[in-house]
Design a protein around this motif. Sequence first.
Motif, PDB file in Angstrom:
ATOM      1  N   ASP A 232       0.807  -1.224   0.000  1.00  0.00           N
ATOM      2  CA  ASP A 232       0.000   0.000   0.000  1.00  0.00           C
ATOM      3  C   ASP A 232       0.839   1.272   0.000  1.00  0.00           C
ATOM      4  OD1 ASP A 232      -2.287  -1.572   0.146  1.00  0.00           O
ATOM      5  OD2 ASP A 232      -2.220  -1.623   2.339  1.00  0.00           O
TER       6      ASP A 232
ATOM      7  N   GLU B 182       2.563   3.089  -2.236  1.00  0.00           N
ATOM      8  CA  GLU B 182       2.357   4.123  -3.262  1.00  0.00           C
ATOM      9  C   GLU B 182       1.064   4.901  -3.037  1.00  0.00           C
ATOM     10  OE1 GLU B 182       4.324   5.313  -5.424  1.00  0.00           O
ATOM     11  OE2 GLU B 182       5.959   3.881  -5.178  1.00  0.00           O
ATOM     12  N   SER B 183       0.042   4.235  -2.502  1.00  0.00           N
ATOM     13  CA  SER B 183      -1.226   4.932  -2.264  1.00  0.00           C
ATOM     14  C   SER B 183      -1.129   5.921  -1.107  1.00  0.00           C
ATOM     15  CB  SER B 183      -2.340   3.921  -1.975  1.00  0.00           C
ATOM     16  OG  SER B 183      -2.071   3.206  -0.767  1.00  0.00           O
TER      17      SER B 183
ATOM     18  N   THR C 256       2.090  12.523  -4.932  1.00  0.00           N
ATOM     19  CA  THR C 256       2.715  12.447  -6.254  1.00  0.00           C
ATOM     20  C   THR C 256       3.197  13.825  -6.693  1.00  0.00           C
ATOM     21  OG1 THR C 256       0.664  12.825  -7.461  1.00  0.00           O
ATOM     22  CG2 THR C 256       1.200  10.536  -6.874  1.00  0.00           C
TER      23      THR C 256
END
Length: 455
Positions: free
Chosen positions: A405, A407-408, A412
């Motif tokens: 999890d 990257e979530s 960004t």
Amino acid sequence: MTGGSGVVVIDNWGGLLKAGFGGDNDPIAVVPNCMAKPPGGNASSKKWLVADQLQAEDVDVTGMTLKRPIDRGYLINTEVQRDVWERVLRNLLQVDPTNSSLLLVEPMFNPPAIQHATDELVFEEFGFNSLYVADGPSLVHLYEASRQPMMFRAQCSLVVDCGFSFTHASPVLQNFTLNYGVRRMDLGGKALTNYLKELVSYRSLNVMDETLLIDDAKEKLCFVSLDVPGDLHLARLSFKDNPFRCSYILPDGITYKKEFIKDMDEALRYRTLPQESDSKDHGMDTNKSEDRKKAELSQNEFVLTNERFLVPEMLFHPIDLGINQAGLAECIVRAVQACHPYLQPVLFESIILTGGSTLFPRFTERLERELRPLVPDDYKVKITRQENPIFGVWRGGSILASSPDFESMCITKSEYEEMGSARCRRRFFSLNRILSFWRSSFSVGQSLRRSESCL
């Protein structure tokens, strides 16, 4: 090339910077987080050495001028930090930031202006794809919970981080640092080094400009006393043959290219003995070392005696040195008492030591002796020093960076460009996370009440 997760993990502190890839057990780079320039006036001496360049065997660090990006725990010079990161990312990790995510360890209570400067460095200077910011105590707890079943079940701990700039006692519940319970001492490894510089400069040789050398002497020779009055009395009884006496040789650029301890056996003979041992029978031949010399003190040599245990004593009784602060044991008690009563016995039984200063011999034993009288008799006290206190925070970051999890959880680059730093940072303190914390706190309280009712 990158690690298996493609996530760069940087533990960015004032003393050492640790960097590597998520999923790895150890960082690839463990380097001084600074730049330094040798003394002298010729052109070649004006070149600044960065990070790992200071660790080269042929480098003489005597009299070097230092530039640190971090002062008193916080980023103050982004230009120096950029140069250090550039060296680490390009030369040591050999990674392209534009194709990578970053997990960055930041100090707690980082001011918004510094957060904004950090985000600019990450996204605008280096162009990382995404960023996740973590605090050290939660990562230490995560790593230790993955290794200790008891801590995993309790899901809370008290992380005591004796770092470069500060010492923090931080309660952690379910990988969430309880900020309201954090207590800080304005003393760390840097203050200990500065104190040792002052003592040596006053008593024998001016070393006020020799930060790197005195830091090395502190790490190799200092230890924590279990009985300071007794050790001082022992030193007075044997003034001519002080059992703590050892000599440290500074490089002169001709005979000695690197600093060293004159007689390592002599330096280690006392601090490795049990406290109750007779000082007249050390059981070691101090003439074995090839480096032992009979010459008198030179201008490139100084002697340490009582300073070896008086310097770490700052952490336990700073008031004795004129510093108006509570000692480490009292700092821990205040941090625990700031938490819910149902958490307090669990926290006292789950104390984790991390940070370079905890590596002083006898540190854990001394802290337990100081802490036990301050804790209620019906509470257990269990203190665990990390297997490697230097890598503990980084290893927790490596575990988190390799989770499915991860990257979530990140900000960004496109989100940063669209919304700005302040709005993006709110993700790390989202309402869901706060509600999760309160639900966890309630659950722990309920389970502890049930346990007490069964006794």
